[in-house]
Design a protein around this motif. Structure first.
Motif, PDB file in Angstrom:
ATOM      1  N   ASN A  48     -14.586  -4.068  37.193  1.00 42.67           N
ATOM      2  CA  ASN A  48     -14.583  -2.904  36.295  1.00 42.67           C
ATOM      3  C   ASN A  48     -15.438  -3.153  35.056  1.00 42.67           C
ATOM      4  O   ASN A  48     -16.163  -2.268  34.596  1.00 42.67           O
ATOM      5  CB  ASN A  48     -13.157  -2.523  35.900  1.00 42.67           C
ATOM      6  CG  ASN A  48     -12.370  -1.953  37.052  1.00 42.67           C
ATOM      7  OD1 ASN A  48     -12.926  -1.449  38.020  1.00 42.67           O
ATOM      8  ND2 ASN A  48     -11.051  -2.054  36.968  1.00 42.67           N
ATOM      9  N   ILE A  49     -15.329  -4.356  34.490  1.00 43.46           N
ATOM     10  CA  ILE A  49     -16.141  -4.709  33.324  1.00 43.46           C
ATOM     11  C   ILE A  49     -17.616  -4.715  33.714  1.00 43.46           C
ATOM     12  O   ILE A  49     -18.465  -4.177  33.004  1.00 43.46           O
ATOM     13  CB  ILE A  49     -15.717  -6.079  32.750  1.00 43.46           C
ATOM     14  CG1 ILE A  49     -14.267  -6.046  32.281  1.00 43.46           C
ATOM     15  CG2 ILE A  49     -16.648  -6.501  31.613  1.00 43.46           C
ATOM     16  CD1 ILE A  49     -13.647  -7.425  32.037  1.00 43.46           C
ATOM     17  N   LEU A  50     -17.904  -5.328  34.849  1.00 46.37           N
ATOM     18  CA  LEU A  50     -19.278  -5.395  35.346  1.00 46.37           C
ATOM     19  C   LEU A  50     -19.836  -3.993  35.582  1.00 46.37           C
ATOM     20  O   LEU A  50     -20.993  -3.707  35.266  1.00 46.37           O
ATOM     21  CB  LEU A  50     -19.295  -6.214  36.635  1.00 46.37           C
ATOM     22  CG  LEU A  50     -20.627  -6.661  37.183  1.00 46.37           C
ATOM     23  CD1 LEU A  50     -21.438  -7.425  36.161  1.00 46.37           C
ATOM     24  CD2 LEU A  50     -20.395  -7.527  38.415  1.00 46.37           C
ATOM     25  N   GLN A  51     -19.027  -3.100  36.096  1.00 53.19           N
ATOM     26  CA  GLN A  51     -19.459  -1.728  36.318  1.00 53.19           C
ATOM     27  C   GLN A  51     -19.802  -1.042  34.991  1.00 53.19           C
ATOM     28  O   GLN A  51     -20.818  -0.350  34.891  1.00 53.19           O
ATOM     29  CB  GLN A  51     -18.378  -0.940  37.046  1.00 53.19           C
ATOM     30  CG  GLN A  51     -18.801   0.474  37.354  1.00 53.19           C
ATOM     31  CD  GLN A  51     -17.822   1.204  38.262  1.00 53.19           C
ATOM     32  OE1 GLN A  51     -16.714   0.751  38.492  1.00 53.19           O
ATOM     33  NE2 GLN A  51     -18.250   2.333  38.775  1.00 53.19           N
ATOM     34  N   SER A  52     -18.991  -1.269  33.971  1.00 54.92           N
ATOM     35  CA  SER A  52     -19.252  -0.674  32.655  1.00 54.92           C
ATOM     36  C   SER A  52     -20.562  -1.182  32.072  1.00 54.92           C
ATOM     37  O   SER A  52     -21.277  -0.447  31.392  1.00 54.92           O
ATOM     38  CB  SER A  52     -18.104  -0.986  31.693  1.00 54.92           C
ATOM     39  OG  SER A  52     -16.927  -0.362  32.130  1.00 54.92           O
ATOM     40  N   MET A  53     -20.863  -2.435  32.338  1.00 57.58           N
ATOM     41  CA  MET A  53     -22.118  -2.987  31.844  1.00 57.58           C
ATOM     42  C   MET A  53     -23.302  -2.488  32.667  1.00 57.58           C
ATOM     43  O   MET A  53     -24.338  -2.123  32.112  1.00 57.58           O
ATOM     44  CB  MET A  53     -22.089  -4.500  31.868  1.00 57.58           C
ATOM     45  CG  MET A  53     -23.384  -5.066  31.353  1.00 57.58           C
ATOM     46  SD  MET A  53     -23.285  -6.753  30.960  1.00 57.58           S
ATOM     47  CE  MET A  53     -24.993  -7.033  30.549  1.00 57.58           C
ATOM     48  N   ALA A  54     -23.153  -2.478  33.985  1.00 58.71           N
ATOM     49  CA  ALA A  54     -24.249  -2.055  34.856  1.00 58.71           C
ATOM     50  C   ALA A  54     -24.687  -0.626  34.530  1.00 58.71           C
ATOM     51  O   ALA A  54     -25.889  -0.327  34.536  1.00 58.71           O
ATOM     52  CB  ALA A  54     -23.833  -2.172  36.321  1.00 58.71           C
ATOM     53  N   GLU A  55     -23.739   0.244  34.238  1.00 60.06           N
ATOM     54  CA  GLU A  55     -24.072   1.625  33.890  1.00 60.06           C
ATOM     55  C   GLU A  55     -25.034   1.684  32.712  1.00 60.06           C
ATOM     56  O   GLU A  55     -25.890   2.562  32.646  1.00 60.06           O
ATOM     57  CB  GLU A  55     -22.810   2.410  33.537  1.00 60.06           C
ATOM     58  CG  GLU A  55     -21.902   2.681  34.692  1.00 60.06           C
ATOM     59  CD  GLU A  55     -20.546   3.236  34.288  1.00 60.06           C
ATOM     60  OE1 GLU A  55     -19.797   3.616  35.195  1.00 60.06           O
ATOM     61  OE2 GLU A  55     -20.223   3.278  33.081  1.00 60.06           O
ATOM     62  N   VAL A  56     -24.886   0.744  31.794  1.00 60.14           N
ATOM     63  CA  VAL A  56     -25.695   0.747  30.579  1.00 60.14           C
ATOM     64  C   VAL A  56     -27.052   0.085  30.788  1.00 60.14           C
ATOM     65  O   VAL A  56     -28.065   0.599  30.326  1.00 60.14           O
ATOM     66  CB  VAL A  56     -24.940   0.048  29.418  1.00 60.14           C
ATOM     67  CG1 VAL A  56     -25.828  -0.127  28.205  1.00 60.14           C
ATOM     68  CG2 VAL A  56     -23.684   0.819  29.066  1.00 60.14           C
ATOM     69  N   VAL A  57     -27.093  -1.040  31.481  1.00 58.22           N
ATOM     70  CA  VAL A  57     -28.335  -1.815  31.519  1.00 58.22           C
ATOM     71  C   VAL A  57     -29.287  -1.442  32.654  1.00 58.22           C
ATOM     72  O   VAL A  57     -30.460  -1.798  32.602  1.00 58.22           O
ATOM     73  CB  VAL A  57     -28.077  -3.335  31.537  1.00 58.22           C
ATOM     74  CG1 VAL A  57     -27.298  -3.757  30.309  1.00 58.22           C
ATOM     75  CG2 VAL A  57     -27.387  -3.791  32.785  1.00 58.22           C
ATOM     76  N   MET A  58     -28.826  -0.730  33.667  1.00 52.89           N
ATOM     77  CA  MET A  58     -29.730  -0.319  34.744  1.00 52.89           C
ATOM     78  C   MET A  58     -30.742   0.694  34.205  1.00 52.89           C
ATOM     79  O   MET A  58     -30.406   1.494  33.337  1.00 52.89           O
ATOM     80  CB  MET A  58     -28.952   0.311  35.905  1.00 52.89           C
ATOM     81  CG  MET A  58     -28.295  -0.703  36.778  1.00 52.89           C
ATOM     82  SD  MET A  58     -27.655  -0.016  38.308  1.00 52.89           S
ATOM     83  CE  MET A  58     -26.653   1.321  37.748  1.00 52.89           C
ATOM     84  N   PRO A  59     -31.972   0.647  34.716  1.00 49.87           N
ATOM     85  CA  PRO A  59     -32.981   1.625  34.275  1.00 49.87           C
ATOM     86  C   PRO A  59     -32.503   3.059  34.506  1.00 49.87           C
ATOM     87  O   PRO A  59     -31.873   3.362  35.513  1.00 49.87           O
ATOM     88  CB  PRO A  59     -34.190   1.299  35.166  1.00 49.87           C
ATOM     89  CG  PRO A  59     -33.999  -0.131  35.543  1.00 49.87           C
ATOM     90  CD  PRO A  59     -32.521  -0.324  35.658  1.00 49.87           C
ATOM     91  N   HIS A  60     -32.804   3.904  33.540  1.00 51.16           N
ATOM     92  CA  HIS A  60     -32.416   5.324  33.615  1.00 51.16           C
ATOM     93  C   HIS A  60     -33.659   6.179  33.411  1.00 51.16           C
ATOM     94  O   HIS A  60     -33.832   6.791  32.379  1.00 51.16           O
ATOM     95  CB  HIS A  60     -31.390   5.666  32.529  1.00 51.16           C
ATOM     96  CG  HIS A  60     -30.134   4.889  32.623  1.00 51.16           C
ATOM     97  ND1 HIS A  60     -29.921   3.733  31.910  1.00 51.16           N
ATOM     98  CD2 HIS A  60     -29.027   5.060  33.361  1.00 51.16           C
ATOM     99  CE1 HIS A  60     -28.732   3.249  32.199  1.00 51.16           C
ATOM    100  NE2 HIS A  60     -28.169   4.038  33.086  1.00 51.16           N
ATOM    101  N   GLY A  61     -34.536   6.193  34.383  1.00 48.49           N
ATOM    102  CA  GLY A  61     -35.780   6.942  34.234  1.00 48.49           C
ATOM    103  C   GLY A  61     -35.713   8.299  34.878  1.00 48.49           C
ATOM    104  O   GLY A  61     -34.878   8.567  35.735  1.00 48.49           O
ATOM    105  N   ASP A  62     -36.624   9.149  34.466  1.00 52.12           N
ATOM    106  CA  ASP A  62     -36.699  10.486  35.048  1.00 52.12           C
ATOM    107  C   ASP A  62     -37.239  10.451  36.471  1.00 52.12           C
ATOM    108  O   ASP A  62     -36.906  11.294  37.285  1.00 52.12           O
ATOM    109  CB  ASP A  62     -37.595  11.391  34.196  1.00 52.12           C
ATOM    110  CG  ASP A  62     -36.952  11.717  32.864  1.00 52.12           C
ATOM    111  OD1 ASP A  62     -35.713  11.699  32.790  1.00 52.12           O
ATOM    112  OD2 ASP A  62     -37.690  11.984  31.900  1.00 52.12           O
ATOM    113  N   SER A  63     -38.087   9.456  36.761  1.00 54.77           N
ATOM    114  CA  SER A  63     -38.727   9.437  38.070  1.00 54.77           C
ATOM    115  C   SER A  63     -37.822   8.886  39.171  1.00 54.77           C
ATOM    116  O   SER A  63     -38.075   9.114  40.340  1.00 54.77           O
ATOM    117  CB  SER A  63     -40.008   8.609  38.007  1.00 54.77           C
ATOM    118  OG  SER A  63     -39.699   7.267  37.696  1.00 54.77           O
TER     119      SER A  63
END
Length: 149
Positions: free
Chosen positions: A21-36
């Motif tokens: 759960n902690i890892l999921q909360s972090m992954a949501e933030v650090v994964m690239p969030h691009g428009d493409s």
């Protein structure tokens, strides 16, 4: 243990649910969030890292969840904020992770960089992402092997 297969469902989880759960909360933030490339690879990344942890040396396999626990309780410990990391909103989690990257403690900096690195390896190893960035792993391996000999 066999060959590493991030999508295999036959391997057991190496991390307890609270650590995932902690890892999921972090992954949501650090994964690239691009428009493409609009993909939610959070679950994939957590599964990938969970299985990858099984290949860590024993001491790291045991210590990794406690590093995640430090990340989770950090707002209470370091910011005197009555909130756990995984319960923060997205923007606060983003600022909190940035504060770890820039902090004076090399232990905290190394921990956050290591976990971010694992998330990025998981993200960029996904077949859709590799296709999007035009990365053919088989061709790369053949080229690398040909250069070697």
């Amino acid at each position: 243990m066999g060959e590493f297969n991030p999508v295999s469902k036959t391997m057991k989880n190496n991390l307890p649910n609270w650590a995932r759960n902690i890892l999921q909360s972090m992954a949501e933030v650090v994964m690239p969030h691009g428009d493409s490339l609009k993909l939610d690879l959070t679950d994939y990344s957590v599964d990938y890292i969970d299985k990858y942890v099984g290949y860590f040396p024993t001491h790291l396999r045991l210590a990794f969840p406690f590093g995640l626990l430090l990340l989770e309780l950090g707002p209470i410990i370091y910011m005197r904020k009555l909130s756990r990391f995984s319960k923060m909103n997205f923007d606060d989690r983003e600022r909190y992770i940035a504060s770890w990257v820039d902090c004076n403690s090399s232990t905290r900096r190394d921990l956050i960089k290591g976990v971010k690195g694992l998330v990025m390896v998981a993200f960029y190893s996904h077949p859709t992402v590799m296709e999007h960035i035009d990365y053919d792993i088989e061709a790369h391996i053949k080229t690398a092997v040909a250069r070697r000999y």
